[in-house]
Design a protein around this motif. Sequence first.
Motif, PDB file in Angstrom:
ATOM      1  N   PRO A 112       0.799  -1.230   0.000  1.00 27.81           N
ATOM      2  CA  PRO A 112       0.000   0.000   0.000  1.00 27.81           C
ATOM      3  C   PRO A 112       0.833   1.283   0.000  1.00 27.81           C
ATOM      4  N   THR A 113       2.148   1.178  -0.232  1.00 31.65           N
ATOM      5  CA  THR A 113       3.014   2.358  -0.129  1.00 31.65           C
ATOM      6  C   THR A 113       2.629   3.440  -1.132  1.00 31.65           C
ATOM      7  N   THR A 114       2.424   3.067  -2.391  1.00 29.86           N
ATOM      8  CA  THR A 114       2.072   4.060  -3.421  1.00 29.86           C
ATOM      9  C   THR A 114       0.743   4.756  -3.115  1.00 29.86           C
ATOM     10  N   PRO A 115      -0.330   3.994  -2.781  1.00 30.83           N
ATOM     11  CA  PRO A 115      -1.577   4.685  -2.396  1.00 30.83           C
ATOM     12  C   PRO A 115      -1.398   5.609  -1.205  1.00 30.83           C
ATOM     13  N   ASN A 116      -0.563   5.204  -0.235  1.00 32.54           N
ATOM     14  CA  ASN A 116      -0.334   6.065   0.927  1.00 32.54           C
ATOM     15  C   ASN A 116       0.377   7.347   0.522  1.00 32.54           C
ATOM     16  N   ASN A 117       1.281   7.251  -0.456  1.00 31.18           N
ATOM     17  CA  ASN A 117       1.967   8.449  -0.952  1.00 31.18           C
ATOM     18  C   ASN A 117       1.001   9.388  -1.672  1.00 31.18           C
ATOM     19  N   LEU A 172      -2.214   9.636  -0.906  1.00 32.98           N
ATOM     20  CA  LEU A 172      -2.933  10.241   0.222  1.00 32.98           C
ATOM     21  C   LEU A 172      -2.100  11.340   0.869  1.00 32.98           C
ATOM     22  N   LEU A 173      -0.816  11.071   1.057  1.00 29.55           N
ATOM     23  CA  LEU A 173       0.085  12.042   1.667  1.00 29.55           C
ATOM     24  C   LEU A 173       0.196  13.312   0.822  1.00 29.55           C
ATOM     25  N   GLY A 174       0.251  13.147  -0.507  1.00 27.88           N
ATOM     26  CA  GLY A 174       0.315  14.305  -1.395  1.00 27.88           C
ATOM     27  C   GLY A 174      -0.911  15.194  -1.256  1.00 27.88           C
ATOM     28  N   GLY A 175      -2.099  14.576  -1.185  1.00 27.49           N
ATOM     29  CA  GLY A 175      -3.323  15.350  -1.009  1.00 27.49           C
ATOM     30  C   GLY A 175      -3.348  16.086   0.313  1.00 27.49           C
ATOM     31  N   LEU A 176      -2.885  15.420   1.375  1.00 30.42           N
ATOM     32  CA  LEU A 176      -2.859  16.054   2.691  1.00 30.42           C
ATOM     33  C   LEU A 176      -1.828  17.177   2.760  1.00 30.42           C
ATOM     34  N   ALA A 177      -0.678  16.962   2.133  1.00 31.06           N
ATOM     35  CA  ALA A 177       0.362  17.998   2.140  1.00 31.06           C
ATOM     36  C   ALA A 177      -0.122  19.252   1.414  1.00 31.06           C
ATOM     37  N   PHE A 178      -0.796  19.054   0.286  1.00 28.55           N
ATOM     38  CA  PHE A 178      -1.336  20.194  -0.460  1.00 28.55           C
ATOM     39  C   PHE A 178      -2.393  20.921   0.363  1.00 28.55           C
ATOM     40  N   GLN A 179      -3.251  20.152   1.043  1.00 26.42           N
ATOM     41  CA  GLN A 179      -4.286  20.765   1.870  1.00 26.42           C
ATOM     42  C   GLN A 179      -3.675  21.527   3.037  1.00 26.42           C
ATOM     43  N   ALA A 180      -2.683  20.930   3.687  1.00 28.26           N
ATOM     44  CA  ALA A 180      -2.034  21.595   4.818  1.00 28.26           C
ATOM     45  C   ALA A 180      -1.383  22.904   4.384  1.00 28.26           C
ATOM     46  N   PHE A 181      -0.774  22.892   3.195  1.00 26.60           N
ATOM     47  CA  PHE A 181      -0.139  24.109   2.694  1.00 26.60           C
ATOM     48  C   PHE A 181      -1.179  25.181   2.380  1.00 26.60           C
ATOM     49  N   SER A 182      -2.255  24.805   1.689  1.00 24.73           N
ATOM     50  CA  SER A 182      -3.266  25.796   1.308  1.00 24.73           C
ATOM     51  C   SER A 182      -3.968  26.365   2.542  1.00 24.73           C
ATOM     52  N   CYS A 204      -3.318  19.055  10.381  1.00 27.90           N
ATOM     53  CA  CYS A 204      -1.931  18.739  10.736  1.00 27.90           C
ATOM     54  C   CYS A 204      -1.811  17.312  11.262  1.00 27.90           C
ATOM     55  N   PHE A 205      -2.796  16.874  12.048  1.00 26.57           N
ATOM     56  CA  PHE A 205      -2.771  15.495  12.544  1.00 26.57           C
ATOM     57  C   PHE A 205      -2.828  14.505  11.401  1.00 26.57           C
ATOM     58  N   ARG A 206      -3.756  14.718  10.457  1.00 24.64           N
ATOM     59  CA  ARG A 206      -3.885  13.793   9.333  1.00 24.64           C
ATOM     60  C   ARG A 206      -2.592  13.746   8.519  1.00 24.64           C
ATOM     61  N   LEU A 207      -1.951  14.900   8.355  1.00 26.56           N
ATOM     62  CA  LEU A 207      -0.695  14.945   7.605  1.00 26.56           C
ATOM     63  C   LEU A 207       0.396  14.174   8.344  1.00 26.56           C
ATOM     64  N   ALA A 208       0.531  14.396   9.644  1.00 23.10           N
ATOM     65  CA  ALA A 208       1.556  13.708  10.440  1.00 23.10           C
ATOM     66  C   ALA A 208       1.308  12.202  10.463  1.00 23.10           C
ATOM     67  N   GLU A 209       0.054  11.817  10.602  1.00 19.78           N
ATOM     68  CA  GLU A 209      -0.312  10.400  10.641  1.00 19.78           C
ATOM     69  C   GLU A 209       0.088   9.694   9.350  1.00 19.78           C
ATOM     70  N   THR A 210      -0.215  10.320   8.212  1.00 20.98           N
ATOM     71  CA  THR A 210       0.083   9.710   6.922  1.00 20.98           C
ATOM     72  C   THR A 210       1.575   9.749   6.616  1.00 20.98           C
ATOM     73  N   ALA A 211       2.243  10.843   7.007  1.00 20.30           N
ATOM     74  CA  ALA A 211       3.683  10.957   6.766  1.00 20.30           C
ATOM     75  C   ALA A 211       4.457   9.916   7.570  1.00 20.30           C
ATOM     76  N   GLU A 212       3.970   9.586   8.764  1.00 22.13           N
ATOM     77  CA  GLU A 212       4.637   8.573   9.586  1.00 22.13           C
ATOM     78  C   GLU A 212       4.579   7.203   8.931  1.00 22.13           C
ATOM     79  N   ASN A 254       2.717   4.435  14.789  1.00 22.15           N
ATOM     80  CA  ASN A 254       2.160   4.813  16.083  1.00 22.15           C
ATOM     81  C   ASN A 254       0.870   5.636  15.987  1.00 22.15           C
ATOM     82  N   LEU A 255       0.880   6.710  15.197  1.00 21.33           N
ATOM     83  CA  LEU A 255      -0.288   7.604  15.133  1.00 21.33           C
ATOM     84  C   LEU A 255      -1.510   6.917  14.537  1.00 21.33           C
ATOM     85  N   SER A 256      -1.284   6.054  13.560  1.00 19.76           N
ATOM     86  CA  SER A 256      -2.411   5.420  12.869  1.00 19.76           C
ATOM     87  C   SER A 256      -2.902   4.143  13.541  1.00 19.76           C
TER      88      SER A 256
END
Length: 288
Positions: free
Chosen positions: A168-173, A175-185, A228-236, A241-243
């Motif tokens: 599931p690494t690619t799908p998680n990446n 997801l991470l891209g979407g969260l990173a963009f949202q966190a930035f915006s 920020c939590f969702r971003l940290a959870e997915t980045a980990e 631990n977070l998930s």
Amino acid sequence: MGDRPPPQGYIDPNFPNPGTDGDATIIIYGYTPSIVVGVLGCVLFLVALIAHLFQLLKYRSWYFSTMIVGIAFEIVGYAFRCLSAKVSPYRVNFFVIQYFFIVVAPVFFAAAIYTVLSILINSTGRQYAPLAPKLILWIFITCDVVATIVQIAGAALIGIAYSNRKDPTTPNNILLGGLAFQAFSVLVFIILFASFMWKARRVLLKVVSKGFYFAFILSVIMIYLRVCFRLAETAEGLMENLSTHEVYFGTLEFMPVVIAVWLLAIWHPGRCVPKVAVRDVEGEFDGY
């Protein structure tokens, strides 16, 4: 079947896997969801829905109607977490549906916040804001929609990967891209928001109550904390631990959103924001 690798992830020893079509070999949540959290979510958001709907109709604050949609999404999401808790935590569609509704709900809350900020800018004067109200509304709503579509695609692909015992690494990446963009915006919005609320504070406190002023600020902070939590959870990473500990979900996803929704129910914009400013902004948006 014998050459397949053993499942990697959490399996509840007290909750046997039914092994039917649509079930993952492990619990994608990383834990068996608590029925208490699920029921609390349904109850707290249902009561908030009634409070918001009553005030929406009483004060005819139609511009704030996206809050109703977001709260309804939260109720559906937590209802499916209840199904995961009591029926089967291995069911992929339960996980994907609850994730979809709980992740998408804050997009509607954000849209309501962007609209209220636009109204406040109009009520105090354009000189305090770095962008025009209609630009704030459309730029950040567009960013949220794009980010959410990417997140939902990633979450769905994670469910499919676990269901088929694939990496599931690619799908998680994704997801991470979407969260990173949202966190930035949202961070860009926070900067614009903080700039306006500080520069216009003296004028604003003559237009709205001090309670609404601070409740609105805190609700925005709560929504950003959740992002920020969702971003940290997915980045980990998955199954980290977070998930894999629901306490983080409860305190950094569930609680901040509940606080934001209830703050804006107690200090509802329909009651606290001047009607003249609302009419002016609605007219401006109609002509956009």
